[in-house]
Scaffold this motif. Structure first.
Motif, PDB file in Angstrom:
ATOM      1  N   SER A 244      29.665  90.717  46.212  1.00 26.22           N
ATOM      2  CA  SER A 244      30.673  91.017  47.236  1.00 26.22           C
ATOM      3  C   SER A 244      31.917  91.648  46.616  1.00 26.22           C
ATOM      4  O   SER A 244      32.525  91.103  45.701  1.00 26.22           O
ATOM      5  N   MET A 245      32.295  92.806  47.161  1.00 32.15           N
ATOM      6  CA  MET A 245      33.514  93.485  46.730  1.00 32.15           C
ATOM      7  C   MET A 245      34.582  93.448  47.819  1.00 32.15           C
ATOM      8  O   MET A 245      35.655  94.018  47.658  1.00 32.15           O
ATOM      9  N   ALA A 246      34.254  92.804  48.951  1.00 34.68           N
ATOM     10  CA  ALA A 246      35.190  92.701  50.075  1.00 34.68           C
ATOM     11  C   ALA A 246      35.622  94.078  50.554  1.00 34.68           C
ATOM     12  O   ALA A 246      36.802  94.343  50.767  1.00 34.68           O
ATOM     13  N   ASP A 247      34.645  94.953  50.755  1.00 36.81           N
ATOM     14  CA  ASP A 247      34.954  96.332  51.140  1.00 36.81           C
ATOM     15  C   ASP A 247      35.032  96.501  52.656  1.00 36.81           C
ATOM     16  O   ASP A 247      34.474  95.718  53.421  1.00 36.81           O
ATOM     17  N   ASN A 248      35.742  97.535  53.050  1.00 37.64           N
ATOM     18  CA  ASN A 248      35.860  97.911  54.458  1.00 37.64           C
ATOM     19  C   ASN A 248      34.543  98.522  54.906  1.00 37.64           C
ATOM     20  O   ASN A 248      34.094  99.520  54.331  1.00 37.64           O
ATOM     21  N   PRO A 249      33.881  97.976  55.932  1.00 39.41           N
ATOM     22  CA  PRO A 249      32.563  98.482  56.316  1.00 39.41           C
ATOM     23  C   PRO A 249      32.598  99.789  57.107  1.00 39.41           C
ATOM     24  O   PRO A 249      31.557 100.420  57.307  1.00 39.41           O
ATOM     25  N   ASN A 250      33.779 100.199  57.549  1.00 40.14           N
ATOM     26  CA  ASN A 250      33.875 101.364  58.430  1.00 40.14           C
ATOM     27  C   ASN A 250      34.588 102.543  57.773  1.00 40.14           C
ATOM     28  O   ASN A 250      35.431 102.369  56.892  1.00 40.14           O
ATOM     29  N   PHE A 251      34.225 103.740  58.222  1.00 35.93           N
ATOM     30  CA  PHE A 251      34.968 104.926  57.823  1.00 35.93           C
ATOM     31  C   PHE A 251      36.352 104.871  58.457  1.00 35.93           C
ATOM     32  O   PHE A 251      36.578 104.174  59.447  1.00 35.93           O
ATOM     33  N   ASN A 252      37.288 105.587  57.890  1.00 32.44           N
ATOM     34  CA  ASN A 252      38.647 105.600  58.408  1.00 32.44           C
ATOM     35  C   ASN A 252      38.700 106.152  59.832  1.00 32.44           C
ATOM     36  O   ASN A 252      37.855 106.956  60.243  1.00 32.44           O
ATOM     37  N   ALA A 253      39.725 105.738  60.560  1.00 31.96           N
ATOM     38  CA  ALA A 253      39.877 106.184  61.944  1.00 31.96           C
ATOM     39  C   ALA A 253      40.099 107.691  62.045  1.00 31.96           C
ATOM     40  O   ALA A 253      39.757 108.306  63.053  1.00 31.96           O
ATOM     41  N   ASN A 254      40.645 108.281  60.987  1.00 32.69           N
ATOM     42  CA  ASN A 254      40.910 109.720  61.019  1.00 32.69           C
ATOM     43  C   ASN A 254      39.795 110.553  60.401  1.00 32.69           C
ATOM     44  O   ASN A 254      39.959 111.757  60.185  1.00 32.69           O
ATOM     45  N   ASP A 255      38.664 109.911  60.099  1.00 35.83           N
ATOM     46  CA  ASP A 255      37.529 110.660  59.569  1.00 35.83           C
ATOM     47  C   ASP A 255      37.005 111.606  60.645  1.00 35.83           C
ATOM     48  O   ASP A 255      36.761 111.198  61.785  1.00 35.83           O
ATOM     49  N   LYS A 256      36.802 112.864  60.288  1.00 37.16           N
ATOM     50  CA  LYS A 256      36.428 113.867  61.283  1.00 37.16           C
ATOM     51  C   LYS A 256      34.986 113.722  61.759  1.00 37.16           C
ATOM     52  O   LYS A 256      34.657 114.115  62.885  1.00 37.16           O
ATOM     53  N   GLN A 257      34.106 113.163  60.925  1.00 33.66           N
ATOM     54  CA  GLN A 257      32.698 113.081  61.286  1.00 33.66           C
ATOM     55  C   GLN A 257      32.319 111.749  61.933  1.00 33.66           C
ATOM     56  O   GLN A 257      31.618 111.725  62.947  1.00 33.66           O
TER      57      GLN A 257
END
Length: 360
Positions: A244-257
């Motif tokens: 576990s690296m405690a990473d954010n599972p989602n792309f950023n809100a401003n990701d274009k794709q």
């Protein structure tokens, strides 16, 4: 040979991770049916720093890069294999874990890792047959609803943070954890793949795996090996529960794709930052930063899980110190120290300068 650290400082950093990692395995497996042996795979260029590993109970294996890069047929790979990663071609010494054939199972771990629970179910699932390991297989922390192969030769997690939107299918194996069945045949196959040089510029191994930082090395080639060459013998684990690296599972809100969509390509994904620490088998201090840097502030979403994981690391550090009989024990008073609920007295202030290092 990182210019930021002197040799003595580098040895100190090695000491902190190595000591606590080994003790964490000892503590986690007190009730395990399996014993363990610790090895340190060390490149000749780091031989002078390796004696501390012996003092901490590791068997030091000095191993050179398992191939001559001049023998790589692909010119692009041959000329670039030492770039775009922390360690270049030297990282391939991790492949020597496959050569530990006197053991039924080997686990590759980075020194900034921590084992929190016994890994018996994983080991059983590799060693025992499909029927004998039936109950252990039911308890495996899988990544989603994956179908288990009849024979399991490896467990791994993947690093979805390293790929661009749309590349999640070809994400790399996270290089800080890999449990495997040692095999000289597998070792030789890896070397053949490297020397053949089936790495496509801008695409990766097999034209798919490795177009990301470190992709030319372990993270890319292991993904190619287990997802493309031998998918029938390996299985991906839940990265929230193991490594576990405690990473954010989602792309950023401003990701274009893929704004706010799951990095691993699923419609719904678990947020590792919300995981109950009591359910985590092992942690890897990357995003949460290294404990010996006496960190006490993280971003809003990571504060809870990172502070808890750092607390676990320092709790085990304390247990290690209390168990010592070599005259080097350090058990500082908790009162007056920096954030004792996290650092257990081993940080007098924030930052690496505030850390009280392990004496070896």
């Amino acid at each position: 040979k990182d210019a930021r650290y002197s040799q003595s400082e580098a040895m100190g950093l090695i000491t902190q991770g190595a000591a606590v990692l080994r003790h964490s395995i000892y503590v986690a497996h007190r009730k395990s049916k399996y014993d363990f042996q610790m090895y340190a795979l060390v490149h000749p260029s780091a031989k002078e720093c390796s004696h501390v590993m012996s003092k901490l109970g590791y068997t030091v294996l000095i191993r050179n890069t398992p191939f001559d890069k001049q023998d790589i047929q692909n010119e692009f790979l041959r000329e670039n294999i030492d770039g775009a990663s922390c360690c270049g071609a030297k990282e391939f010494i991790k492949l020597y874990a496959y050569a530990l054939v006197n053991h039924p199972v080997a686990v590759i771990l980075d020194l900034d890792s921590l084992i929190l629970k016994p890994l018996d179910d994983l080991i059983d699932s590799i060693i025992l047959g499909e029927v004998e390991a039936l109950e252990a297989r039911k308890r495996l922390p899988l990544h989603g609803d994956l179908e288990l192969p009849k024979k399991i030769d490896a467990f791994y997690t993947r690093d979805y943070n390293m790929v661009n939107p749309g590349g999640e299918e070809y994400a790399g194996v996270q290089g800080g954890f890999l449990m495997l069945r040692p095999s000289e045949e597998a070792f030789e196959e890896y070397i053949d793949i490297i020397l053949e040089g089936n790495y496509v510029e801008g695409q990766g191994w097999g034209g798919k795996y490795g177009y990301f930082f470190g992709g030319m090395q372990i993270q890319g080639i292991c993904a190619y090996f287990y997802k493309e060459k031998h998918p029938e013998f390996a299985i991906e684990l839940n990265r929230c529960e193991i490594n576990s690296m405690a990473d954010n599972p989602n792309f950023n809100a401003n990701d274009k794709q893929k704004p706010n969509l799951c990095r691993d390509g699923r419609e719904k994904c678990e947020d590792c930052r919300e995981m109950d620490v009591s359910k985590i088998l092992s942690a890897h201090f990357t995003i949460c930063q290294k404990p010996w840097n006496c960190v006490s502030h993280w971003d809003l979403h990571s504060t809870k899980i990172c502070s808890q994981l750092h607390s676990e690391w320092f709790r085990i550090r304390r247990d290690f110190e209390e168990s010592r009989r070599d005259g080097s024990r350090q058990t500082p008073e908790m009162g007056g120290s920096h954030r004792p609920e996290i650092h257990f007295g081993y940080c007098i202030s924030s930052g690496q300068r505030g850390y009280i290092p392990i004496k070896v």
